[in-house]
Scaffold this active site. Structure first.
Site, PDB file in Angstrom:
ATOM      1  N   HIS A   1       0.853  -1.196   0.000  1.00  0.00           N
ATOM      2  CA  HIS A   1       0.000   0.000   0.000  1.00  0.00           C
ATOM      3  C   HIS A   1       0.888   1.244   0.000  1.00  0.00           C
ATOM      4  CE1 HIS A   1      -2.962   2.987   1.233  1.00  0.00           C
ATOM      5  NE2 HIS A   1      -3.882   2.119   0.854  1.00  0.00           N
TER       6      HIS A   1
ATOM      7  N   GLU B   1      -4.155   1.702  -7.070  1.00  0.00           N
ATOM      8  CA  GLU B   1      -4.556   2.867  -6.280  1.00  0.00           C
ATOM      9  C   GLU B   1      -3.708   4.070  -6.674  1.00  0.00           C
ATOM     10  OE1 GLU B   1      -6.454   1.766  -2.211  1.00  0.00           O
ATOM     11  OE2 GLU B   1      -4.297   1.785  -2.022  1.00  0.00           O
TER      12      GLU B   1
END
EC number: 5.3.1.1
Length: 252
Positions: free
Chosen positions: A96, A168
């Site tokens: 992430h 993302e």
């Protein structure tokens, strides 16, 4: 090949065990059949035990937000993938942008984690995505492709077939800015083509690709209508039972 859509909430550093149980009790009887849409919550390590117990017997699948690449040893503060598996966790988020940025995780670290997660019978959710500067320089494809290549290094086609990849764009996380559904689809298609180039068409057809970055009930249907978007990795909207239910039940 029909890929089962997967909507995963990423709670980040939010929720305590009591709130976790309240959340699960509010959603567990209204989740879709897992053959239609897979509903996942990825929670902080301190909430996983409460989440697993509360979700038992329901259609809610449980993920962790991180783990280490060793199963045990002198690694103070880390989380063992072997113990996550024993507990009943199914997914682990790796790579992430917050981990890459705040905790200086490298592509090599993330690749070691991917291997350890697979070795323990868990499924990684491998995140990738570019900054605003990279996109404005027109280098977003190059950037994301290099993250994918490094993240998948040494993994078998069988492993990659089971993988979830989450695209993302960093500029759309928690900013309220969303990549347009066309921008999201374009990158998810590029990711699938990269997997095909690295492995083969079958592997590329099997891998599930999520879009993450301000996914909410208002835009989930449009995103999920795109051919290469198989799900969402959802931040803020996954903390509230009503909005989480609206996301996982987007087909209704």
């Amino acid at each position: 090949m029909s890929r089962t859509p997967i909507i995963a909430g990423n709670w980040k550093l939010n929720m305590n065990p009591k709130e976790t149980v309240e959340f699960v009790n509010a959603v567990k009887d209204q989740l879709p059949d897992p053959s239609k849409v897979e509903s996942v919550i990825c929670a902080p390590a301190v909430d996983l035990d409460a989440l697993l117990k509360a979700a038992e017997g329901s259609n809610l699948h449980v993920g962790a937000e991180n783990c280490y690449w060793e199963n045990s040893g002198a690694f103070t503060g880390e989380t063992s993938p072997a113990v996550l598996k024993e507990m009943g966790v199914q997914y682990v988020i790796i790579g992430h942008s917050e981990r890459r940025d705040y905790f200086h995780e490298t592509d090599e670290d993330i690749n070691k984690k991917a291997k350890a997660i697979f070795a323990n019978g868990l499924t990684p959710i491998l995140c990738c995505g570019e900054s605003l500067e990279t996109r404005e320089a027109g280098k977003e494809n190059e950037w994301v492709v290099s993250q994918i290549k490094a993240g998948l290094e040494g993994l078998t086609s069988e492993q990659v077939s089971k993988l979830v990849i989450a695209y993302e764009p960093i500029w759309a996380i928690g900013t309220g800015k969303t990549a347009s559904s066309d921008q999201a689809e374009e990158m998810c298609k590029t990711i699938r083509e990269t997997v095909k180039d690295l492995y083969n068409e079958e592997t590329a057809e099997n891998v599930r690709i999520q879009y993450g970055g301000s996914v909410k009930p208002a835009n989930v249907k449009e995103l999920m209508a795109k051919p290469n978007i198989d799900g969402g990795l959802v931040g803020g909207a996954s903390l509230v039972p009503d909005s989480y239910l609206a996301l996982v039940n987007y087909q209704d």
